[in-house]
Design an enzyme around this catalytic site. Structure first.
Site, short mmCIF file in Angstrom:
data_model
loop_
_atom_site.label_atom_id
_atom_site.label_comp_id
_atom_site.label_asym_id
_atom_site.label_seq_id
_atom_site.Cartn_x
_atom_site.Cartn_y
_atom_site.Cartn_z
N SER A 1 19.86 35.32 95.80
CA SER A 1 18.90 35.23 95.70
C SER A 1 19.06 34.24 94.15
O SER A 1 19.80 34.71 93.37
CB SER A 1 17.39 36.00 95.91
OG SER A 1 16.63 34.82 93.84
N TYR B 1 14.21 43.83 92.33
CA TYR B 1 15.20 42.71 92.97
C TYR B 1 16.41 42.15 92.99
O TYR B 1 17.26 42.10 93.42
CB TYR B 1 13.96 41.65 93.74
CG TYR B 1 14.38 40.80 94.02
CD1 TYR B 1 14.11 41.48 95.47
CD2 TYR B 1 14.29 39.06 93.28
CE1 TYR B 1 14.33 40.13 96.45
CE2 TYR B 1 14.74 38.52 94.08
CZ TYR B 1 14.64 38.47 95.63
OH TYR B 1 15.51 37.41 96.42
#
Length: 251
Positions: A139, A152
């Protein structure tokens, strides 16, 4: 068998990024094993409608025994695994001081443990073939961390470190290991974190304002990167992370 004689696993393939990556690799000629904790039949149907080959498998990637059975079955049914796309993942918007250990472990167990277990399971077959492609979906939040996503971001940053380390071990066997790092993308999973469509699109449009390319990110935008990393042409590219986020100015 696939047109190119090779098989690709894509995890989290029921929808979103995983579905887009599965369809792109199928278009490239790979036979697809579409893995998800829910039925990925819709993705398989779309691939077959386009003339590709795919099968859906339901598997909890936190279960080492289930993964072992899955990979053993793929060896028999599809001739082994040539490409692994570790896409499955979860997130949670929570301020760090209120993240519970249960939420932390849930995120790490899928985003990291599942990646580790499945990668480890397919490696013997890739080594035996002398060819393999492992692609992690990270990400851009690893580089532009927003508030409320510490667990995350920690998991996705760890997956990039895993890519760099594993690439050094596996290059001698003809196996490359790379990562694609999309920015916030329009998917069912991302949309599910918001109370309504208006608040979701407001969130997405705020990212567009900081991007060089003024478009809302769609799953199809990072699929060509996965396609390249899975290709023969990418055989001399390993240990890399390619950010696909429209050129965010915060980098």
């Amino acid at each position: 068998m696939a047109r190119n004689g090779k098989t690709a696993i894509v995890t989290g393939a029921a929808n979103g990024l995983g579905a887009a990556y599965a369809r792109r690799l199928a278009a490239d000629g790979f036979q697809i094993a579409a893995i998800d904790v829910q039925d990925a039949g819709r993705t398989v149907a779309a691939i077959e409608a386009d003339g590709g080959k795919a099968r859906a498998y339901v598997c909890d990637l936190r279960d080492a025994d289930a993964i072992g059975e899955l990979v053993a079955g793929l060896d028999k049914e599809m001739g082994g695994v040539d490409v692994l796309v570790n896409n499955a993942g979860v997130y949670d918007f929570t301020p760090h001081e209120t993240v519970t250990i249960d939420v932390w472990r849930k995120i790490m167990s899928l985003n990291l443990d599942g990646m580790f277990l499945l990668t480890q399971a397919v490696l013997p077959g890739m080594k035996a073939k002398g060819w393999g492609r492992i692609i992690n979906v990270a990400s851009n939040s690893c580089f532009i961390p927003p508030p409320g996503l510490t667990a995350y971001v920690a998991s996705k940053s760890a997956s990039i470190g895993y890519v760099r380390s594993l690439a050094g071990e596996l290059g001698q066997y003809g196996i490359t290991v790379n990562a694609v790092a999309p920015g916030p993308t329009v998917t069912e999973g991302t949309r599910g974190g918001f109370p309504d469509e208006a608040s979701f699109m407001d969130f997405m449009n705020r990212f567009v304002e900081s991007q060089s390319v003024k478009k809302v990110s769609l799953p199809e935008y990072s699929a060509p990167v996965v396609s390249f990393f899975a290709s023969e042409e990418a055989g001399f590219v390993t240990g890399q992370t390619l950010v696909v986020d429209g050129g965010d100015a915060k980098h």
